[in-house]
Each structure stands twice: as structure tokens, then as C-alpha cells.
Design a protein around this motif. Structure first.
Motif, PDB file in Angstrom:
ATOM      1  N   TRP A 165     -52.823  32.792  -2.422  1.00  0.00           N
ATOM      2  CA  TRP A 165     -52.490  33.698  -1.409  1.00  0.00           C
ATOM      3  C   TRP A 165     -52.892  35.027  -1.161  1.00  0.00           C
ATOM      4  N   GLU A 166     -52.870  35.988  -1.631  1.00  0.00           N
ATOM      5  CA  GLU A 166     -52.908  37.282  -1.916  1.00  0.00           C
ATOM      6  C   GLU A 166     -54.903  37.298  -1.560  1.00  0.00           C
ATOM      7  N   ARG A 167     -55.645  36.614  -2.594  1.00  0.00           N
ATOM      8  CA  ARG A 167     -56.928  36.955  -2.296  1.00  0.00           C
ATOM      9  C   ARG A 167     -56.743  36.128  -0.581  1.00  0.00           C
ATOM     10  N   ALA A 168     -56.425  35.167  -0.353  1.00  0.00           N
ATOM     11  CA  ALA A 168     -56.442  35.225   0.991  1.00  0.00           C
ATOM     12  C   ALA A 168     -56.005  36.410   2.548  1.00  0.00           C
ATOM     13  N   GLY A 169     -55.575  36.951   1.485  1.00  0.00           N
ATOM     14  CA  GLY A 169     -55.440  37.658   3.069  1.00  0.00           C
ATOM     15  C   GLY A 169     -53.076  37.397   3.128  1.00  0.00           C
ATOM     16  N   LEU A 170     -52.732  36.651   2.827  1.00  0.00           N
ATOM     17  CA  LEU A 170     -51.175  36.600   2.616  1.00  0.00           C
ATOM     18  C   LEU A 170     -50.132  37.464   3.008  1.00  0.00           C
ATOM     19  N   VAL A 171     -50.323  37.861   1.817  1.00  0.00           N
ATOM     20  CA  VAL A 171     -49.499  38.695   1.213  1.00  0.00           C
ATOM     21  C   VAL A 171     -49.816  40.094   0.406  1.00  0.00           C
ATOM     22  N   ARG A 172     -49.320  41.409   0.517  1.00  0.00           N
ATOM     23  CA  ARG A 172     -50.639  41.789  -0.295  1.00  0.00           C
ATOM     24  C   ARG A 172     -49.447  42.525  -0.507  1.00  0.00           C
ATOM     25  N   PRO A 173     -49.165  42.629  -2.213  1.00  0.00           N
ATOM     26  CA  PRO A 173     -48.013  42.912  -2.464  1.00  0.00           C
ATOM     27  C   PRO A 173     -49.151  44.067  -3.879  1.00  0.00           C
ATOM     28  N   ARG A 174     -48.001  45.140  -3.924  1.00  0.00           N
ATOM     29  CA  ARG A 174     -48.725  46.815  -4.635  1.00  0.00           C
ATOM     30  C   ARG A 174     -48.485  46.693  -5.998  1.00  0.00           C
ATOM     31  N   ARG A 175     -49.040  47.122  -6.681  1.00  0.00           N
ATOM     32  CA  ARG A 175     -48.903  47.978  -8.201  1.00  0.00           C
ATOM     33  C   ARG A 175     -48.228  48.447  -8.709  1.00  0.00           C
ATOM     34  N   ASP A 176     -47.612  47.920  -9.540  1.00  0.00           N
ATOM     35  CA  ASP A 176     -46.153  49.298  -9.546  1.00  0.00           C
ATOM     36  C   ASP A 176     -47.638  49.808 -11.192  1.00  0.00           C
ATOM     37  N   PRO A 177     -47.373  51.234 -10.520  1.00  0.00           N
ATOM     38  CA  PRO A 177     -47.797  52.641 -11.210  1.00  0.00           C
ATOM     39  C   PRO A 177     -48.062  52.529 -12.723  1.00  0.00           C
ATOM     40  N   PRO A 210     -55.182  34.264   9.919  1.00  0.00           N
ATOM     41  CA  PRO A 210     -54.885  35.260  11.081  1.00  0.00           C
ATOM     42  C   PRO A 210     -53.745  35.263  11.823  1.00  0.00           C
ATOM     43  N   LEU A 211     -52.310  34.046  11.589  1.00  0.00           N
ATOM     44  CA  LEU A 211     -51.122  34.497  12.534  1.00  0.00           C
ATOM     45  C   LEU A 211     -50.149  35.496  11.275  1.00  0.00           C
ATOM     46  N   LEU A 212     -50.424  36.015  10.492  1.00  0.00           N
ATOM     47  CA  LEU A 212     -49.746  36.753   9.715  1.00  0.00           C
ATOM     48  C   LEU A 212     -50.142  37.884  10.155  1.00  0.00           C
ATOM     49  N   ASP A 213     -51.724  37.901   9.983  1.00  0.00           N
ATOM     50  CA  ASP A 213     -51.838  39.250  10.745  1.00  0.00           C
ATOM     51  C   ASP A 213     -51.841  39.645  12.281  1.00  0.00           C
ATOM     52  N   GLU A 253     -43.176  37.467  17.352  1.00  0.00           N
ATOM     53  CA  GLU A 253     -44.098  36.896  18.681  1.00  0.00           C
ATOM     54  C   GLU A 253     -45.114  35.970  18.227  1.00  0.00           C
ATOM     55  N   PRO A 254     -45.719  36.334  17.492  1.00  0.00           N
ATOM     56  CA  PRO A 254     -47.711  35.652  17.442  1.00  0.00           C
ATOM     57  C   PRO A 254     -47.600  33.600  17.411  1.00  0.00           C
TER      58      PRO A 254
END
Length: 243
Positions: free
Chosen positions: A151-163, A196-199, A208-209
Motif C-alpha cells: 500500500w505504501e508503494r501505491a501511495g495509500l499510506v505514507r509512514p515516516r522512518r524512525d531516525p 486518488p481518493l485518499l489524496d 467529504e471526497p
């Protein structure tokens, strides 16, 4: 439906095909697949069909919109193999799936109501703390961590990386997006439809979208339910004629 008047109730493949907007090859394919009963043969080897075959074809074509092609095929195969209990079991499973899809839609709507209105994220001024790791989130959703990475590769989720560790970390917005993606996937939506919905949700700062999507989802489930009723009526007529 056109009939070959020279043969009374006997129908040629082209008669059966034209009456349902099909090709003669499609009719032959349906017979070979067991969707139609076996055809009779003339002394010269040509296939001949009867009104019973026409009834079977109507039943199959009516079952497809509500149950899908594979299940409709399996139902007709069971009926033509004199296994009506198996056909009814398949129908029950299909209705159970529709009920589960309705519950999934309700869960999506409940999830949206439970989510606080999103606000546009402020730029980060330093390292963020807290959050959920990929294994924890996957366990909460009942999916595999590999699915979240997809899902991340598809752009559905965008987690950060622990430094420090480099592990993926999901904040509240990420968890929200993952929950919505999970529910929409259960509703039959493809990744390329969800992204695109999540975007739009992120850009609008709210949910609302998704209202148009939920309305469409309701409509599709209702259409399936009505189609199942139509299919049931045609199948019942075919079963009565077989008897």
C-alpha cells in the motif's frame, strides 16, 4: 426468440444465439461448459436445442449480474448435473457474501464517523515521537506487514522512518488512511482507485471526497441484490421446467 418453423420446438444454434444477442460459438461454449444441457443431434450430426435450453440460457444470463460469471457457471453446472442442493448452497454463499459486503460498507461509514475531522498537517520542526510500527498496525487490521508495504508503494499510506532504527512508523493520519484503505479494499475497490481518493482526503483536509464513493457503493450493492432476485426467478422457472 426466432424459431426454425420446419422443426417445431427444435431450435438451431443460431436461433438460440440470436434470441439472446450471442454468437453461435458462445452457445456451443456454454453447452460444453455444462451451463446448458447437452444438445440433441440430427442424423447428420448438427446440434439441436429446445425451449428448455433457451430457458437454461435465460437463467444463466440472469444469474451473472448478481452472482458473477464463475458462480453463475457453477450454479448451472450443478443444476444440469442433477445436484440442486449444490446449486442452492452456491446461491446461499453468494447471498452471504452480499450481506458481508453490506456489513463492510456499514463498517466504513462507522469508521468515517468515528474519525475526527482532519486538519492540514503542519510542517514538522523536529523529530516526531510516538506512532505505530508496521507489525502493530498490520495486526490491528488483520493483514500482513507486506500488504502495508504494498500500500505504501501505491501511495495509500505514507509512514515516516524512525531516525534511529529506520523502521516504518505510522502516525494518526497514517493509521486513518490505512483503516480506510483496508475497508475500501474489502469493498472491492482496487489500489489504483483508492489512492486518488485518499489524496483528495489529504488535500481537502477532510473526508467529504468519500461521500460520492459511498453513495456509489450503496448503489452497486442494491443493484446486485435486485439482480439476485431476477436470477432467482429465472432459475426457479428453469428448475420447474426441468421437473
Amino acid at each position: 426468440m426466432g424459431r426454425n418453423l420446419q422443426t417445431g420446438d427444435r431450435l438451431r444454434p443460431i436461433d438460440l444465439a440470436r434470441g439472446h444477442g450471442l454468437s453461435t460459438q458462445a452457445v456451443r461454449n456454454y453447452e460444453e461448459a455444462g451451463i446448458l444441457p447437452a444438445a440433441g443431434r440430427t442424423p447428420s450430426g448438427y446440434r439441436t436445442y429446445t425451449p428448455l435450453h433457451a430457458r437454461a440460457l435465460r437463467a444463466f444470463l440472469a444469474l451473472v449480474p448478481g452472482h458473477g460469471h464463475p458462480t453463475a457457471t457453477a450454479i448451472m453446472q450443478a443444476v444440469n448435473a442433477d445436484a440442486p442442493e449444490e446449486a442452492l448452497r452456491l446461491i446461499d454463499e453468494s447471498h452471504a457474501q452480499l450481506l458481508e459486503d453490506r456489513r463492510t460498507l456499514r463498517a466504513v461509514e462507522n469508521a468515517l464517523r468515528d474519525l475526527a475531522p482532519a486538519t492540514a498537517p503542519e510542517p514538522a520542526t523536529g523529530p516526531r515521537t510516538g506512532g505505530t510500527f508496521v507489525g502493530q498496525l498490520a495486526a490491528q487490521l488483520g493483514i500482513r506487514p507486506a500488504t502495508l508495504r504494498k500500500w505504501e508503494r501505491a501511495g495509500l499510506v505514507r509512514p515516516r522512518r524512525d531516525p534511529l532504527t529506520g523502521y516504518r512508523v505510522y502516525d494518526e493520519a497514517d493509521v486513518r488512511d490505512a483503516r480506510l484503505a483496508h475497508q475500501l479494499r474489502r469493498g472491492g475497490y482496487l489500489l489504483e482507485q483508492i489512492a486518488p481518493l485518499l489524496d483528495r482526503v489529504r488535500a481537502a483536509g477532510g473526508l467529504e471526497p468519500l461521500e460520492a464513493t459511498l453513495h456509489d457503493w450503496h448503489g452497486r450493492l442494491s443493484a446486485r441484490g435486485r439482480a439476485m432476485l431476477t436470477g432467482a426467478a429465472e432459475l426457479d422457472a428453469y428448475l420447474r421446467e426441468r421437473e
